[in-house]
Design an enzyme around this catalytic site. Structure first.
Site, PDB file in Angstrom:
ATOM      1  N   GLU A  68      12.837 -22.777  -3.838  1.00 32.58           N
ATOM      2  CA  GLU A  68      13.836 -22.012  -4.581  1.00 32.58           C
ATOM      3  C   GLU A  68      13.210 -21.373  -5.817  1.00 32.58           C
ATOM      4  O   GLU A  68      13.640 -20.305  -6.254  1.00 32.58           O
ATOM      5  CB  GLU A  68      15.008 -22.917  -4.977  1.00 32.58           C
ATOM      6  CG  GLU A  68      16.279 -22.150  -5.308  1.00 32.58           C
ATOM      7  CD  GLU A  68      17.500 -23.044  -5.413  1.00 32.58           C
ATOM      8  OE1 GLU A  68      18.333 -23.031  -4.497  1.00 32.58           O
ATOM      9  OE2 GLU A  68      17.617 -23.764  -6.431  1.00 32.58           O
ATOM     10  N   HIS A 125       3.464 -40.739  13.503  1.00 31.04           N
ATOM     11  CA  HIS A 125       3.943 -40.805  14.885  1.00 31.04           C
ATOM     12  C   HIS A 125       4.852 -39.629  15.207  1.00 31.04           C
ATOM     13  O   HIS A 125       5.586 -39.662  16.200  1.00 31.04           O
ATOM     14  CB  HIS A 125       4.670 -42.128  15.111  1.00 31.04           C
ATOM     15  CG  HIS A 125       3.778 -43.319  14.939  1.00 31.04           C
ATOM     16  ND1 HIS A 125       3.068 -43.883  15.973  1.00 31.04           N
ATOM     17  CD2 HIS A 125       3.439 -44.031  13.833  1.00 31.04           C
ATOM     18  CE1 HIS A 125       2.355 -44.896  15.525  1.00 31.04           C
ATOM     19  NE2 HIS A 125       2.552 -45.007  14.219  1.00 31.04           N
ATOM     20  N   LYS A 171      26.511 -16.454   0.059  1.00 27.27           N
ATOM     21  CA  LYS A 171      27.775 -16.886  -0.552  1.00 27.27           C
ATOM     22  C   LYS A 171      28.801 -15.758  -0.538  1.00 27.27           C
ATOM     23  O   LYS A 171      29.974 -15.962  -0.219  1.00 27.27           O
ATOM     24  CB  LYS A 171      27.534 -17.305  -2.008  1.00 27.27           C
ATOM     25  CG  LYS A 171      26.860 -18.637  -2.219  1.00 27.27           C
ATOM     26  CD  LYS A 171      26.956 -18.952  -3.716  1.00 27.27           C
ATOM     27  CE  LYS A 171      25.856 -19.832  -4.186  1.00 27.27           C
ATOM     28  NZ  LYS A 171      25.851 -19.973  -5.645  1.00 27.27           N
TER      29      LYS A 171
END
Length: 550
Positions: free
Chosen positions: A356, A387, A515
């Site tokens: 960000e 793994h 938004k």
């Protein structure tokens, strides 16, 4: 103000470009063989509790010389001074950047527009202390007279990631209170959390500076409705909700007593806000004294960052090495790999912190950049990652610089668990650096009883090229203080890179468009009518959604 220097136009960048032509052939095996003191030269200690080993990087003294020259030519030292002195270096929003003032334990004045912010910072800290002491001590009672047992922090982004990461990392210091974090606007998150708590003994922290954040306020209203379904009286809300906000009218209208509203300031960025009142959940989880220890640790790193010459400055060194890989080696991502289960959200926290901050394609002059900026950050705790994705790091075609972080002392010294964990920590960086050549592979296969044909068939797949770069960050133990050291170290690394890349690291305009469009689309989802106001893909998706719901 920050300078607006294009790093690619500097002499140091040109020198690094020329140096890279020969540096492409660097081999870590050779670098270590040629210099018995390489570890001593390319490692640094922070106090007595942290060792940063950067010797397993594809660098030599000439590389670092040019990188430090780049930092000087882009006037990094002036930028550091500008941030700490309260200049409005977040220029697109006209704000100072002073999360460092929140942990300024020296209490030396920090001026914003000529006013010392430290009295206000200290007043909020005192208010947090009083509040946490009352809740932890059982003096704060719910509407039926019972003490609080559960804290639910409702926030998103920096109001969630930081406190959640820290409370998990410091779980060994936890008191009797149960902590819960709700961030996602997906109703599942709040509904599943509410199943675990009792309205009579739960305290909700609503973390939203403006008290208008869509996700946070949606969850807050759902929590309040759930609470009132049992408590009944609106007046009881004040005993079970507190606000981390600056919008007193909205807080009061919600039903929260503004005496239980904890303020912070516009010079505190969301992803740097755990040091502020947003960290109230941390103080409640581990106690106010441990919260202060966290601030102390960060302040120690701040002092190191401000006062240490660039050549010995740990955040600067890590940042410059990152630039070397990002801009010259073409690495697109960095992995953060903590060998400590309590630190399982550390990589996610700095995924936000880095991406960000430095995920920008426009420079401080307002022009598109012609070079790479912020890397992709990811990671998981060891040994789980071994793994899962280490295969690609060891034998894939991508160069992925890795930070390995581990404590020497475990909070849970059960049997030989920690020795096994640490043996993997040491082994992985050794394997990544030095690999295993074909000759060694073939010898091992012969020793295992394979015939010549079998050896020839399988050997290529067992070769490890090595030369995969890593930093090893060894911490004596994860404590509030050392965690504060580490968080501030990474924060400053991000800042350094943003300065050199000539971008603004403290805004986040990239989150706005989604938004805006979501707010336009929301009313379109209210009924079953067909939508045709968007592109064909978005129209098709919305209409399919409505059909599925019908």
């Amino acid at each position: 103000m920050l300078k607006t220097i294009n790093p690619t136009q500097t002499q140091a960048w040109n020198a690094l470009t020329a140096h890279f032509e020969s540096a492409q052939d660097m081999d870590l095996k050779d670098l270590f063989a040629q210099d018995a003191a390489r570890f001593d030269k390319f490692s640094a200690r922070f106090g007595s509790d942290i060792l940063v080993d950067y010797s397993k990087n594809l660098i030599n003294e000439e590389t670092l010389k040019h990188l430090f020259a780049l930092a000087k030519e882009t006037e990094l030292s002036a930028a550091i001074k500008a941030m700490f002195s309260g200049e409005a270096i977040n220029q697109t929003e006209g704000r100072a950047v002073l999360h460092t003032a929140l942990r300024n334990r020296s209490n030396q004045p920090v001026l914003v527009d000529g006013e010392d912010v430290m009295p206000a910072v200290n007043a909020v800290l005192e208010k947090m202390k009083s509040f946490t002491d009352r809740v932890i001590g059982g003096e704060w009672k719910g509407y039926t007279g019972k003490a609080i047992t559960d804290i639910v922090n409702i926030g998103i982004g920096g109001s969630d990631l930081g406190p959640y990461m820290v409370t998990e990392a410091l779980a060994p210091y936890k008191n009797h209170l149960n902590l819960h974090f709700v961030s996602n606007v997906d109703g599942t998150h709040i509904v599943e959390t509410l199943k675990k708590v009792d309205p009579e003994t739960t305290l909700f922290l609503i973390a939203s500076k403006t008290f208008t954040t869509q996700e946070t306020m949606t969850n807050a209203h759902t929590a309040r409705d759930w609470f009132l379904a049992t408590a009944g009286d609106q007046a009881h809300v004040a005993k079970h909700f507190a606000a981390l906000s600056t919008n007193a009218p909205a807080v009061s209208e919600f039903g929260i007593d503004t005496d239980n509203m904890f303020e912070f300031w516009d010079w505190v960025g969301g992803r740097y806000s755990l040091w502020s009142a947003i960290g109230l959940s941390i103080a409640l989880a581990v106690g106010y004294d441990n919260f202060i220890e966290l601030l102390e640790g960060a302040h120690e790193m701040d002092n190191h960052f401000v006062s240490t010459e660039l050549e010995s400055n740990i955040p600067v060194i890590l940042a410059l090495i990152g630039i070397w890989y990002n801009n010259f080696h073409g690495a697109e991502s960095e992995a953060i790999l903590p060998y400590d289960q309590y630190m399982h959200r550390f990589a996610a926290y700095f995924q936000q912190g880095n991406m960000e901050s430095n995920g920008k394609y426009v420079d401080r002059n307002g022009n598109p950049v012609t070079y790479q900026t912020g890397p992709i950050i990811w990671g998981e705790p060891g040994t789980n990652g071994q793994h899962a994705f280490y295969q690609l790091i060891h034998q894939g075609t991508k160069l992925i610089p890795c930070d390995f972080i581990a404590p020497a002392v475990s909070h849970n010294p059960a049997g030989d668990h920690h020795q096994k964990l640490m043996s993997n920590f040491f082994a992985q960086t050794e394997a990544l650096a030095f690999g295993k050549n074909e000759e060694t592979v073939k010898a091992e296969l012969v020793k295992a009883g394979k015939n010549a044909e079998e050896v020839a068939a399988i050997a290529p797949f067992k070769v490890f090229e090595g030369n995969r770069p890593t930093n090893s960050i060894l911490v004596k133990q994860i404590t509030p203080r050392t965690l504060g050291n580490l968080i501030a170290m990474y924060e400053h690394k991000i800042f350094v890179q943003g300065v050199i890349w000539n971008i603004f690291s403290f805004d986040q305009w990239g989150v706005e468009l989604g938004k805006q469009l979501a707010n336009q689309i929301l009313p379109e989802l209210a009924d079953g009518s067909e939508i045709s106001s968007h592109d064909s893909s978005t129209n098709g998706l919305i209409n399919a959604f409505k059909a599925f719901k019908a």
